[in-house]
Design an enzyme around this catalytic site. Structure first.
Site, short mmCIF file in Angstrom:
data_model
loop_
_atom_site.label_atom_id
_atom_site.label_comp_id
_atom_site.label_asym_id
_atom_site.label_seq_id
_atom_site.Cartn_x
_atom_site.Cartn_y
_atom_site.Cartn_z
CG HIS A 210 -2.11 -0.71 1.28
ND1 HIS A 210 -2.57 -1.35 2.41
CD2 HIS A 210 -3.04 -0.93 0.31
CE1 HIS A 210 -3.74 -1.95 2.13
NE2 HIS A 210 -4.03 -1.70 0.87
CB CYS B 110 -2.74 0.50 8.71
SG CYS B 110 -1.36 0.25 7.62
N1 ARG Z 1 -3.63 -7.20 6.58
C1 ARG Z 1 -4.06 -6.00 5.93
C2 ARG Z 1 -3.99 -6.17 4.43
O1 ARG Z 1 -3.08 -6.77 3.95
C3 ARG Z 1 -3.23 -4.85 6.37
C4 ARG Z 1 -3.72 -3.53 5.87
C5 ARG Z 1 -2.86 -2.40 6.28
N2 ARG Z 1 -3.44 -1.17 5.95
C6 ARG Z 1 -2.84 -0.14 5.33
N3 ARG Z 1 -3.47 0.98 5.25
N4 ARG Z 1 -1.66 -0.28 4.78
O2 ARG Z 1 -4.85 -5.72 3.70
#
Ligand code: ARG
Length: 272
Positions: A169, A263
């Site tokens: 991300h 996150c």
């Molecule tokens: N386990 C989640 C995923 O892989 C973690 C999300 C983390 N969120 C973020 N905004 N980077 O989707």
């Protein structure tokens, strides 16, 4: 001379990790075989929540739903600019139901919610720098969703390509600190995106490998205070040099799902 930094009170949405667990793997950080301390996850999250409140921010909460262990990562739930909400549409089936849950939260509070046609994971991949949206692609959010964000949120969107699966991300590789000021990890981006970032942000703080691995870029700034994972000590020092107040947070358990400070936090940008 370091500039005097001004904090602006923010409006955040968070989700208590009541049902948090690592039960599947959709990014390289997630290992369902590795133990997670669920109580510690809640305690660490509550400290983060209390910190935001103590800094004067308004923090709302959405109820955590059973069966959605990643719902704690509120940043992925939507993108909100000037009171307009672009709902999220998740890449993986495991998180699909989070999209409507967050959209309903906003709709029931009277926000104008746009249902997306293309995959976008909210502020995981859309970071607002004042009058432009920096938008990640490569692992989660579709490039078509960038156009959709531009139309509905009414800000120009600049696409950035992520190339390292650990930084899946945009908010794991870049943080906006103040208008026109960012910190980022160059190795997470394609050559073309790196070039763009170098040109647009020549004075940006760049993260070391160790900062990036500590999830140091998954940080949240209010213009003065920058909350970031405590292990990102090099970044904290660079931030202090620039006049920011770095505040380290311990989020070891959520890191096992590939998430940290940013996150957990969705910024609600209400109408100006
Ligand atoms: N386990 C989640 C995923 O892989 C973690 C999300 C983390 N969120 C973020 N905004 N980077 O989707």
């Amino acid at each position: 001379m370091t500039p005097e930094r001004m904090a602006r009170p923010r409006h955040y949405l968070m989700c208590r990790p009541t049902h948090f667990a690592v039960e599947y793997s959709i990014n390289p950080w997630m290992d369902p075989g590795k133990p997670v301390d669920a109580d510690l996850a809640i305690l660490q999250w509550e400290r983060l929540h209390a910190l935001f409140v103590s800094l004067g921010h308004t923090v709302e909460q959405i109820e955590a739903l059973p069966g959605l262990p990643d719902m704690v990562f509120a940043a992925n739930g939507a993108t909100v600019v000037n009171g307009r909400v672009l709902a999220a549409k998740f890449r993986y089936q495991e998180r699909e139901a989070e999209g409507p849950a967050y959209a309903d939260w906003f709709r029931s509070r009277g926000y104008d919610v746009h249902e997306p046609a293309h995959v976008n994971e909210g502020e995981g991949d859309f970071l607002v720098d004042d009058d432009v949206i920096l938008a990640g692609t490569g692992f989660r959010t579709d490039p078509e969703a960038h156009r959709e964000a531009e139309r509905h949120l009414r800000l120009p969107v600049v696409g950035l390509e992520l190339v390292d699966p650990r930084y899946y991300h945009l908010d794991t590789a870049l943080a906006v600190l103040a208008p026109g000021e960012i910190m980022y990890y160059p190795a997470a981006f394609s050559e073309k995106s790196r070039q763009f970032l170098r040109n647009r942000y020549p004075d940006a703080i760049t993260a070391t490998d160790q900062d990036a691995q500590a999830f140091g870029l998954n940080a949240l700034s209010d213009g003065r205070n920058v909350i970031l994972p405590e292990a990102a000590t090099h970044l904290a020092a660079r931030l202090a040099e620039r006049g920011f107040t770095p505040i380290g947070a311990a989020l070891s358990e959520l890191l096992k799902a590939g998430g940290s400070v940013k996150c957990c936090t969705l910024e609600i940008r209400d109408r100006d």
